[in-house]
Design a protein around this motif. Structure first.
Motif, short mmCIF file in Angstrom:
data_model
loop_
_atom_site.label_atom_id
_atom_site.label_comp_id
_atom_site.label_asym_id
_atom_site.label_seq_id
_atom_site.Cartn_x
_atom_site.Cartn_y
_atom_site.Cartn_z
N UNK A 35 22.95 87.90 36.59
CA UNK A 35 22.36 88.76 35.58
C UNK A 35 21.17 89.51 36.17
N UNK A 45 24.54 91.31 32.14
CA UNK A 45 25.58 90.66 32.94
C UNK A 45 26.03 91.57 34.07
N UNK B 31 31.12 79.80 22.02
CA UNK B 31 29.92 79.00 22.07
C UNK B 31 28.70 79.85 21.83
N UNK B 33 24.32 79.68 22.57
CA UNK B 33 23.23 78.95 23.18
C UNK B 33 21.90 79.59 22.80
N UNK B 35 17.98 79.87 24.27
CA UNK B 35 17.18 79.72 25.47
C UNK B 35 15.72 80.07 25.16
N UNK B 48 22.99 74.07 22.93
CA UNK B 48 24.36 74.58 23.03
C UNK B 48 24.98 74.23 21.69
N UNK B 86 15.84 83.57 23.29
CA UNK B 86 17.09 84.34 23.29
C UNK B 86 18.22 83.51 22.70
N UNK B 94 34.92 88.49 24.66
CA UNK B 94 33.90 88.97 25.60
C UNK B 94 34.23 88.62 27.05
N UNK B 95 35.42 88.07 27.29
CA UNK B 95 35.88 87.83 28.68
C UNK B 95 34.85 87.10 29.52
N UNK B 96 34.45 85.95 29.06
CA UNK B 96 33.57 85.04 29.79
C UNK B 96 32.12 85.51 29.86
N UNK B 97 31.81 86.71 29.34
CA UNK B 97 30.43 87.18 29.35
C UNK B 97 29.66 86.55 28.21
N UNK B 98 28.42 86.18 28.48
CA UNK B 98 27.51 85.86 27.40
C UNK B 98 26.93 87.17 26.88
N UNK B 100 24.01 88.84 24.76
CA UNK B 100 22.64 88.41 24.46
C UNK B 100 22.03 89.21 23.32
N UNK B 101 21.25 88.53 22.51
CA UNK B 101 20.37 89.23 21.58
C UNK B 101 19.17 89.79 22.34
#
Lengths: 111, 110
Positions: A35, A45, B31, B33, B35, B48, B86, B94-98, B100-101
């Motif tokens: 990232x 990302x 999922x 999370x 942070x 998590x 966050x 989303x194809x494995x991407x997290x 983010x807010x």
């Protein structure tokens, strides 16, 4: 149990140069994501590596490339550095449980 | 498109106060999370929590997946709680991407 480790912690480069950042994942993790985080922004990302292949890529130019080694560690390479590449670069690793853990980051300054 | 929105963007509290941070998301999740990013940039895992409620000391989190939101509660705030919080979500599309807010910047004053 060592967590995610990144090196170096800080780096200063000149425009046009190339840089390599390194990441060792948490023990037992096989997936590494990179990232970029600009000041005051959330992480963006770049890409994710799994089984030594780039599995997914974000909206970053080809100047950003990576590699994953058989021991699951990873490198991020950036060519032809621009001033706008100055940022905190974060590495995250995941295992089967899909919870992401982050390293402390590499702060890159391009001058 | 898939989105993650956090509120409030900024929060300033006195030490000892309680706070609630919110994360709204646009679709079902694989999922979620929470942070905490400290002033040195380290992203620290808090929870998590794709669904349900979890507690860890003064912090707790609840995700109501059917209503597309998650809440992070901080009780008896300490100055070390300052930083940016966050919420990051892994959606099926989303194809494995997290995703983010934008984060909530929390300042705890002594």
């Amino acid at each position: 149990d060592a967590g995610v480790t990144q090196s170096p912690t800080h780096l200063i480069k000149t425009r046009g140069q190339q840089v390599t950042l390194r990441c060792s994942p948490k023990s037992g993790h096989d997936t590494v994501s990179w990232y970029q985080q600009a000041l005051g922004q959330g992480p963006q990302f770049i890409f994710q590596y799994y089984e030594e292949e780039e599995r997914q890529r974000g909206n970053f130019p080809d100047r950003f490339s990576g590699h994953q080694f058989p021991n699951y560690s990873s490198e991020l390479n950036v060519n032809a550095l621009l001033l706008g590449d100055s940022a905190l670069y974060l590495c995250a690793s995941e295992g089967a449980e899909l919870e992401a853990f982050f390293g402390q980051g590499t702060r890159l300054t391009v001058v | 498109g898939i989105q993650v929105e956090q509120s409030p963007p900024d929060l300033i509290l006195q030490e000892g106060a309680n706070s609630t941070l919110r994360c709204n998301f646009s679709d079902s999740v694989n999922n979620l999370q929470w942070f905490h990013q400290n002033p040195w940039g380290q992203l620290i895992n808090l929870f998590y929590i794709p669904s349900g409620t979890k507690q860890n000391g003064r912090l707790s989190a609840t995700t109501v997946a059917t209503e597309r939101y998650s809440l992070l509660y901080i009780s008896s705030s300490q100055t070390t709680d300052s930083g940016v919080y966050f919420c990051a979500v892994d959606f099926p599309d989303s194809n494995y991407q997290l995703i983010w807010g934008a984060g909530t910047k929390l300042i705890i004053k002594p």
